[in-house]
Write a protein that holds these residues in place. Structure first.
Motif, PDB file in Angstrom:
ATOM      1  N   LEU A 479     -45.912 -44.758   7.230  1.00 12.08           N
ATOM      2  CA  LEU A 479     -46.046 -43.923   5.828  1.00 12.08           C
ATOM      3  C   LEU A 479     -45.945 -44.711   4.687  1.00 12.08           C
ATOM      4  CD1 LEU A 479     -43.912 -40.675   6.636  1.00 12.08           C
ATOM      5  CD2 LEU A 479     -46.215 -40.854   6.997  1.00 12.08           C
ATOM      6  N   TYR A 480     -46.699 -44.503   3.836  1.00 16.46           N
ATOM      7  CA  TYR A 480     -46.697 -45.114   2.519  1.00 16.46           C
ATOM      8  C   TYR A 480     -46.012 -44.026   1.392  1.00 16.46           C
ATOM      9  CZ  TYR A 480     -49.141 -49.176   4.068  1.00 16.46           C
ATOM     10  OH  TYR A 480     -49.743 -50.120   4.811  1.00 16.46           O
ATOM     11  N   VAL A 481     -44.905 -44.268   1.011  1.00 17.23           N
ATOM     12  CA  VAL A 481     -44.003 -43.275   0.133  1.00 17.23           C
ATOM     13  C   VAL A 481     -43.415 -43.710  -1.310  1.00 17.23           C
ATOM     14  CG1 VAL A 481     -43.247 -42.549   2.552  1.00 17.23           C
ATOM     15  CG2 VAL A 481     -41.676 -43.960   0.971  1.00 17.23           C
ATOM     16  N   SER A 482     -43.340 -42.649  -1.885  1.00 13.55           N
ATOM     17  CA  SER A 482     -42.609 -42.998  -3.215  1.00 13.55           C
ATOM     18  C   SER A 482     -41.581 -41.747  -3.600  1.00 13.55           C
ATOM     19  CB  SER A 482     -43.666 -43.043  -4.439  1.00 13.55           C
ATOM     20  OG  SER A 482     -44.337 -41.965  -4.658  1.00 13.55           O
ATOM     21  N   SER A 483     -40.741 -41.944  -4.428  1.00  7.99           N
ATOM     22  CA  SER A 483     -39.790 -40.865  -4.720  1.00  7.99           C
ATOM     23  C   SER A 483     -39.111 -41.144  -6.026  1.00  7.99           C
ATOM     24  CB  SER A 483     -38.554 -41.072  -3.645  1.00  7.99           C
ATOM     25  OG  SER A 483     -37.552 -40.042  -3.881  1.00  7.99           O
ATOM     26  N   ASP A 484     -38.546 -40.091  -6.706  1.00  5.92           N
ATOM     27  CA  ASP A 484     -37.726 -40.510  -7.771  1.00  5.92           C
ATOM     28  C   ASP A 484     -36.228 -40.461  -7.539  1.00  5.92           C
ATOM     29  OD1 ASP A 484     -37.110 -37.531  -6.974  1.00  5.92           O
ATOM     30  OD2 ASP A 484     -37.490 -36.810  -9.127  1.00  5.92           O
ATOM     31  N   ALA A 485     -35.809 -40.456  -5.977  1.00  4.09           N
ATOM     32  CA  ALA A 485     -34.410 -40.587  -5.739  1.00  4.09           C
ATOM     33  C   ALA A 485     -34.409 -42.153  -5.397  1.00  4.09           C
ATOM     34  CB  ALA A 485     -34.126 -39.818  -4.717  1.00  4.09           C
ATOM     35  N   ARG A 486     -33.010 -42.526  -5.548  1.00  2.00           N
ATOM     36  CA  ARG A 486     -32.699 -43.906  -5.093  1.00  2.00           C
ATOM     37  C   ARG A 486     -32.972 -44.138  -3.595  1.00  2.00           C
ATOM     38  NH1 ARG A 486     -27.834 -46.271  -5.913  1.00  2.00           N
ATOM     39  NH2 ARG A 486     -28.600 -48.297  -6.237  1.00  2.00           N
ATOM     40  N   ASN A 565     -29.664 -36.409   4.154  1.00  2.29           N
ATOM     41  CA  ASN A 565     -29.657 -37.576   3.139  1.00  2.29           C
ATOM     42  C   ASN A 565     -29.171 -36.797   1.677  1.00  2.29           C
ATOM     43  OD1 ASN A 565     -29.671 -39.785   1.165  1.00  2.29           O
ATOM     44  ND2 ASN A 565     -31.236 -40.837   2.593  1.00  2.29           N
ATOM     45  N   LEU A 566     -28.268 -36.995   1.111  1.00  2.00           N
ATOM     46  CA  LEU A 566     -27.978 -36.267  -0.201  1.00  2.00           C
ATOM     47  C   LEU A 566     -28.729 -37.071  -1.265  1.00  2.00           C
ATOM     48  CD1 LEU A 566     -24.096 -35.582   0.313  1.00  2.00           C
ATOM     49  CD2 LEU A 566     -26.158 -34.213   0.769  1.00  2.00           C
ATOM     50  N   ASN A 567     -29.426 -38.004  -0.981  1.00  2.47           N
ATOM     51  CA  ASN A 567     -30.534 -38.768  -2.043  1.00  2.47           C
ATOM     52  C   ASN A 567     -29.774 -39.479  -3.279  1.00  2.47           C
ATOM     53  OD1 ASN A 567     -32.667 -37.465  -0.829  1.00  2.47           O
ATOM     54  ND2 ASN A 567     -32.545 -35.570  -1.695  1.00  2.47           N
ATOM     55  N   THR A 568     -28.440 -39.552  -3.207  1.00  2.00           N
ATOM     56  CA  THR A 568     -27.809 -40.306  -4.252  1.00  2.00           C
ATOM     57  C   THR A 568     -27.732 -41.667  -4.302  1.00  2.00           C
ATOM     58  OG1 THR A 568     -25.681 -40.274  -3.385  1.00  2.00           O
ATOM     59  CG2 THR A 568     -26.062 -38.387  -4.286  1.00  2.00           C
ATOM     60  N   GLY A 569     -28.052 -42.313  -2.947  1.00  2.00           N
ATOM     61  CA  GLY A 569     -27.825 -43.795  -2.823  1.00  2.00           C
ATOM     62  C   GLY A 569     -26.620 -44.196  -2.741  1.00  2.00           C
TER      63      GLY A 569
END
Length: 605
Positions: A479-486, A565-569
């Motif tokens: 998959l090629y992905v992007s996100s606004d999360a860390r 995953n809580l997406n915080t990093g």
């Protein structure tokens, strides 16, 4: 329990066998492990079938006889074997402190040596068991004790630390995301260090008397895991249900490359196994793909490794019937004569009997959809060719009602599909390749259409197939992905879509973005950047009939199969609040998101 009209109880076993229970087998550090021995009434030395377990095999429970272990002993004894079952250190009557797959490997080696030295032993030992009675076998086999003559591990994934493309650390992880099966399992297994124990050094005479009144099994209150697995932070899950203290609190803090995973009883691919092995795997188990990867790793260059892959849930091989139902899907008559295989294997290696076991094909695997057993010398079958399907849409692949497609070539333009992943409202697990989560998930194949009405599930479906197609082997996906999360997760599910729309899940996987460059480092994402994610491989054997369609679902959660995953990093395990992630899947010639299937060509194709 009756077999052929005869009740298999302790009194009957004492008629046909020499029974020696609560033998306290000494380890090199002085700790003694509780062991029951059942052996034929003969003066001739006999081979041994050995099972080591964390579970309770005491003959008496709540004042009544328990016959499950006696049945297994009977099956071995009637064939001329001694059957020896032993509790891991720290479990029930065994001395010492328990640590899931963390007990010394020397315990297995010392047990082999003790058994080999007995006058009634012919010096050859075979190990047998499923799940927790299988998982210890691989690392101990690598010690190469001269009496360890053969092994039969079944459903053994939690003993696999690292092998090939898999870095699971005993099923704790998949793609760097924690699998929640042990969260529920440890509640009912780990012993609280403050719990009462018998005094060390107690005599066998006292144990034989006490085992009739005490089985040393704690009485754990039932837990509604369908509710309690939602608790945050996850490090307090067992504490939240007033469960026992134990190894969970330490394990939850380990990262995938923690040095502690490489201590104790987990098998890692730098360990060489030279013990003949008959391996048993099932398609709807929690660790099918890594199990097959391990078989391939061990069998490379060897002629004494064999594999069976059944279409069942975890350790349910022998429960197959004339019409085997796995979840909601019928996979037909999936029965197999397991006794013939297992005891044929032991007869050859432990008794030196001349039989045809080595003339059998190396691999028996069940082809779902056609509902037949097939054979091969390798798995994936040599005729399997990897064929790639590319993700495509006009940016509208959200849900079953969107326009997501699987196509033969990557699209020219990148019209990325975006979805919102809210960890407080995750995609919930529905069926799947699971084990041991109590009432939280029912494993197997279920119609996924209701799940696919969610907008946070991207659905990509092929055109109806013009002819039937066997898919058998490892399924790879990029998959090629992007996100606004860390940091966030990405999930994939492979599905067989029937002409009436019924959509049965075959396998599933996950990848945590921070570990996309390896499990020895954490690399976080930056908003707007596109990243390549290689997913942990899936595996199956399924025949897609003519008119069926191939489908994959893409999302960012499959809970409680995997931890959210809580997406915080952050650490994730000690956090109670998450952030919403806006995730994108890109698909174009520049970003060729795809899934690659092992298609077995039929003769003449």
């Amino acid at each position: 329990m009756e077999i052929n009209g005869q009740e298999i109880n302790l009194a009957y076993m004492q008629e046909i066998a020499i029974v020696d229970q609560k033998v306290m087998m000494p380890m090199r550090d002085g700790i003694r492990l509780a062991t029951d021995i059942y052996r034929p009434k003969t003066d001739d030395p006999v081979p041994i079938i050995f099972s080591r377990t964390p579970y309770n095999f005491n003959t008496w429970r709540d004042g009544e006889e328990s016959t499950r272990t006696l049945q297994r002993a009977y099956e071995a004894v009637k064939r001329g074997y001694a059957y020896v079952v032993q509790n891991e250190r720290g479990r029930f009557f065994s001395e010492g402190e328990w640590d899931i797959l963390g007990t010394p490997l020397t315990d297995g080696y010392d047990a082999f040596q003790w058994m080999a030295d007995q006058s009634w032993s012919n010096g050859k030992i075979g190990t047998l068991g499923c799940s927790s009675t299988a998982e210890w076998q691989m690392a101990v086999a690598a010690l190469d004790h001269p009496s360890h003559a053969a092994m039969v591990p079944q459903g053994f994934g939690a003993g696999v630390g690292t092998v090939g493309r898999f870095y699971e650390q005993g099923n704790w992880y998949r793609g760097g995301a924690e699998q929640m099966l042990f969260f529920a399992w440890l509640y009912g297994v780990q012993h609280d260090p403050k719990a009462p124990r018998l005094e060390q050094g107690i005599s066998q005479e006292d144990l034989l008397r006490l085992q009739r009144f005490y089985d040393m099994a704690p009485e754990y209150p039932r837990v509604d895991w369908s509710e309690k697995l939602w608790h945050l932070p996850v490090q307090d899950l067992i504490k939240n249900v007033n469960g026992p203290q134990g190894i969970f609190e330490e394990m939850i803090t380990r990262k995938p490359n923690d040095p502690k995973w490489f201590e104790g009883g987990l098998y890692h691919e730098d360990m060489e196994i030279e013990i003949p092995g008959y391996w048993f795997v099932s398609w709807y188990d929690v660790s099918t793909a890594p199990n097959i990867e391990l078989y391939n790793h061990v069998s490379k260059g060897r002629d004494d490794q064999y594999l069976v892959i059944a279409p069942t849930l975890h350790c349910r091989y022998t429960r197959a019937t004339e019409n085997t139902i796995v979840g909601e899907r019928s996979v037909g008559d999936a029965r197999l004569d397991y006794d013939e295989l297992v005891y044929g294997w032991f007869d050859y290696w432990l008794k030196d009997q001349s039989n045809a076991i080595l003339q059998k094909p190396k691999v028996h695997y069940y082809l779902m959809g056609k509902n037949i057993w097939k054979t091969s010398e390798v798995f994936p079958p040599a005729a399997a060719e990897m064929t790639t399907y590319f993700l495509d849409s006009e940016g509208d692949a959200n849900s079953l009602f969107g326009g997501g497609k699987l196509v033969g070539e990557a699209p020219d333009d990148n019209q990325a599909d975006e979805f919102v992943y809210d960890p407080m409202n995750p995609v919930t697990s529905y069926g799947g390749n699971v084990c041991c989560t109590g009432n939280a998930i029912e494993g197997g194949a279920f119609d996924q259409r209701q799940m696919e009405t969610r907008n946070d599930i991207l659905v990509y479906t092929s055109e109806p197939l013009s002819k039937g197609m066997e898919v058998s082997g490892f399924i790879e996906s990029t998959l090629y992905v992007s996100s606004d999360a860390r940091d966030t997760d990405f999930t994939i599910k492979l599905i067989d879509v029937y002409p009436d729309g019924t959509a049965y899940n075959l396998d599933e996987t996950i990848q945590r973005a921070r570990y996309r460059e390896g499990y020895d480092q954490e690399v976080f994402m930056e908003d707007g950047e596109v990243y390549k994610i290689e997913m942990s491989p899936m595996s199956t054997s399924n025949y897609f009939e003519k008119g069926h369609r191939i489908r994959i679902e893409v999302s960012s959660s499959n809970f409680p199969r995997f931890v959210r995953n809580l997406n915080t990093g952050g650490n994730n395990y000690d956090e109670s609040e998450g952030v919403i992630a806006r995730n994108k899947i890109h698909h174009s010639k520049e970003y060729p998101s795809n899934i690659t299937l092992p298609i077995v060509k039929e003769e003449g194709e």
